[in-house]
Design a protein around this motif. Sequence first.
Motif, PDB file in Angstrom:
ATOM      1  N   ALA A  18     -11.678 -33.440 -21.117  1.00  0.00           N
ATOM      2  CA  ALA A  18     -12.586 -35.184 -21.739  1.00  0.00           C
ATOM      3  C   ALA A  18     -12.162 -36.075 -21.799  1.00  0.00           C
ATOM      4  N   GLY A  19     -12.502 -36.782 -21.004  1.00  0.00           N
ATOM      5  CA  GLY A  19     -12.449 -38.552 -21.122  1.00  0.00           C
ATOM      6  C   GLY A  19     -11.367 -38.853 -19.336  1.00  0.00           C
ATOM      7  N   ILE A  20     -11.640 -37.851 -18.570  1.00  0.00           N
ATOM      8  CA  ILE A  20     -11.542 -38.172 -17.549  1.00  0.00           C
ATOM      9  C   ILE A  20     -12.587 -38.219 -16.383  1.00  0.00           C
ATOM     10  N   MET A  21     -13.652 -38.201 -16.626  1.00  0.00           N
ATOM     11  CA  MET A  21     -14.821 -37.633 -15.859  1.00  0.00           C
ATOM     12  C   MET A  21     -15.790 -38.842 -16.301  1.00  0.00           C
ATOM     13  N   ALA A  22     -16.304 -39.648 -15.415  1.00  0.00           N
ATOM     14  CA  ALA A  22     -17.343 -40.209 -15.593  1.00  0.00           C
ATOM     15  C   ALA A  22     -18.775 -39.473 -15.889  1.00  0.00           C
ATOM     16  N   PRO A  23     -19.220 -40.527 -18.009  1.00  0.00           N
ATOM     17  CA  PRO A  23     -19.443 -39.770 -18.782  1.00  0.00           C
ATOM     18  C   PRO A  23     -20.938 -39.740 -17.696  1.00  0.00           C
ATOM     19  N   SER A  24     -21.631 -40.795 -16.688  1.00  0.00           N
ATOM     20  CA  SER A  24     -22.905 -39.369 -16.030  1.00  0.00           C
ATOM     21  C   SER A  24     -22.891 -38.262 -15.088  1.00  0.00           C
TER      22      SER A  24
END
Length: 341
Positions: A221-227
Amino acid sequence: MATPTHRCTCFIISSKMLRKLADLAPTEAERHCLLDQAEISAHLRGQRSMAPATMFGVAALGDKQRSVYDAHNKSTLPGKLVREEASAPSKDVAVNQAYDGAGATYDFFREVLKRNSIDGKGMRLDSTVHYQTRFNNAFWNGQQMVYGDGDGKLFLGFTGALDVIAHELTHGITQNAVPGGLVYEDQSGALNESISDVFGSVVKQWHLKQSVEQADWLIGAGIMAPSVGKALRSMADPGNQQVTWSGDDQPKTMAGYVEDGDVHTNSGIPNHAFYAAAIALKGNSWDKAGPIWYKALSLLTPNATFADMAKATTQAAVLLYGDKSAEQHAVQAAWKVVGVA
Ligand SMILES: [Zn+2]
């Protein structure tokens, strides 16, 4: 004769995931870039670690010794030394995240599981940041942790999540704590991945002082772009794309087991077994479930299956809490939940 140790170049995400992301890429150029990175990951994974771990310094027993290197967007490892133990923080966020994350993971294993670093003898923790250019992955190469910056569109940098750092460091622990290491393919490979997710999550929970009910049980959680998505994987609900991302193909139980599946796919099954055990045991995951899973490592062999892990964790629960203990029953019931044993 010395037993050969199975070392892996073990990634946080599979080249299969990178290929799936390539299909979602908005432009042809980005698609090609992702496909190239999938190739690089597959190639690196195929490489065998040639250098002995002892080429890296072994610190005196009892010491925490971290070194962070900067690859300056190249692929030569380890790169330039930029931060050492007790030196002042860098201006570079990734350097400090790698340093602090390695420290929190070391402290967890030392304080909670009484293990002194990766090899149990105070081995230095080496991390390299800024590996290659916009590299969408992080890995353990048999000797050290390596982090890409992410391309900024799909991934935002791989040092940004403590569970990712603890995941990579745990690959080193598994390599040493399982006699002979765990072969990085088939069920033993999925177990290897799962053990890294388990301690990745437990270290995060320990650091945040979260109970099993408070924890999000997400990996990355937190390493991926929210899109793109919220996380790589969920231990509470493997394969639930609503809480992870649109390509999450993890099975939750043996009913969804993928024959010849990627090690990051079938790891959903033992991941969920750990979650079920931790929830049943209540409180904090590091109080009982974590120590049980850790003790089980020494009872495994290089080609261990999920059923072997079920047996090893049950045995570990007996060793720690006694025959017919509530802990033993909780572990056995957890493996039943996922259809193993
Ligand atoms: Zn991994």
